[in-house]
Design a protein around this motif. Structure first.
Motif, PDB file in Angstrom:
ATOM      1  N   PRO A  64       0.825  -1.208   0.000  1.00 17.42           N
ATOM      2  CA  PRO A  64       0.000   0.000   0.000  1.00 17.42           C
ATOM      3  C   PRO A  64       0.862   1.262   0.000  1.00 17.42           C
ATOM      4  O   PRO A  64       2.001   1.256   0.456  1.00 17.42           O
ATOM      5  CB  PRO A  64      -0.790  -0.114   1.307  1.00 17.42           C
ATOM      6  CG  PRO A  64       0.047  -0.966   2.186  1.00 17.42           C
ATOM      7  CD  PRO A  64       0.770  -1.918   1.276  1.00 17.42           C
ATOM      8  N   LYS A  88      -0.211   3.953   1.590  1.00 13.86           N
ATOM      9  CA  LYS A  88      -0.444   4.522   2.919  1.00 13.86           C
ATOM     10  C   LYS A  88      -0.270   3.401   3.931  1.00 13.86           C
ATOM     11  O   LYS A  88      -0.457   2.228   3.618  1.00 13.86           O
ATOM     12  CB  LYS A  88      -1.860   5.089   3.038  1.00 13.86           C
ATOM     13  CG  LYS A  88      -2.142   6.278   2.155  1.00 13.86           C
ATOM     14  CD  LYS A  88      -3.558   6.793   2.360  1.00 13.86           C
ATOM     15  CE  LYS A  88      -3.840   7.962   1.439  1.00 13.86           C
ATOM     16  NZ  LYS A  88      -5.219   8.471   1.611  1.00 13.86           N
ATOM     17  N   ALA A 145      -5.498   3.644  -0.742  1.00 12.12           N
ATOM     18  CA  ALA A 145      -4.158   3.271  -0.291  1.00 12.12           C
ATOM     19  C   ALA A 145      -3.336   2.510  -1.325  1.00 12.12           C
ATOM     20  O   ALA A 145      -2.153   2.291  -1.124  1.00 12.12           O
ATOM     21  CB  ALA A 145      -4.254   2.432   0.985  1.00 12.12           C
TER      22      ALA A 145
END
Length: 193
Positions: A53, A55, A192
């Motif tokens: 991801p 994030k 994300a």
């Protein structure tokens, strides 16, 4: 974990009323084993992805929700990640038999952006959802400290919640539980990945 300074917290409370010394045991399948099961399934699916991801995604199980939201209050007062850079999705009582709409509950309009995004995903997935404001679960302490924070719940009153009959076979609809999983995953994949 990513190098990006933005965070998504997926949370659920793991406590329920439990048992009393010489009294009945309250199993809490809907409130909130359903939220914990949903959170763990989302974590399992994401772990299986090859792509990392962009994030940081954090999974948190809170204790003390049934006692004045003590666990989430403690975390929000002592965060490991900056709350202003955190989006929090709180999963509480999902998959309730007889419910037909997922509530996307914010707190004092603090989280309109995230609520609207989740509503858009729900509409595109043909999942019945509505935006509301509810101030009675773990998302509240995050929102009060500046996080985009939304509770996902099938809030229609289930008469078996907080009783000894809150068991899997009495209170959980797997199709509705899967709707909650699909909705949160869609949000995470968009935000994300």
């Amino acid at each position: 974990t990513s190098d990006n300074n933005e965070y998504i917290v997926i949370g659920a409370h793991l406590d329920h009323l439990g048992g009393y010394d010489n009294g009945p045991y309250y199993p809490g399948a809907l409130d909130n084993a359903s939220g914990i099961a949903t959170m763990l399934e989302i974590a399992r699916i994401l772990r299986g992805l090859e792509e990392a991801p962009q994030k940081t995604i954090v999974f948190m199980a809170f204790n003390g929700e049934e006692v004045c939201l003590a666990g989430s209050e403690f975390y929000a007062s002592n965060p490991l990640f900056p709350l202003a850079s955190t989006t929090m999705i709180n999963i509480d009582m999902v998959g309730s038999k007889g419910a037909n709409t997922i509530e996307l509950a914010g707190y004092h309009r603090q989280s309109n952006y995230t609520q609207n995004m989740l509503k858009w995903f729900a509409d595109n997935l043909s999942i019945s959802a509505r935006i509301s404001n509810i101030a009675s679960s773990d998302h509240v302490h995050f929102a009060a400290r500046g996080s985009q924070s939304v509770m996902i719940t099938h809030i229609e009153e289930n008469p078996l919640s907080h009783t000894i009959l809150d068991t899997y076979d009495n209170t959980i609809d797997l199709e509705l539980l899967n709707d909650a999983i699909e909705l949160v995953l869609s949000f995470i994949m968009n935000q994300a990945y």
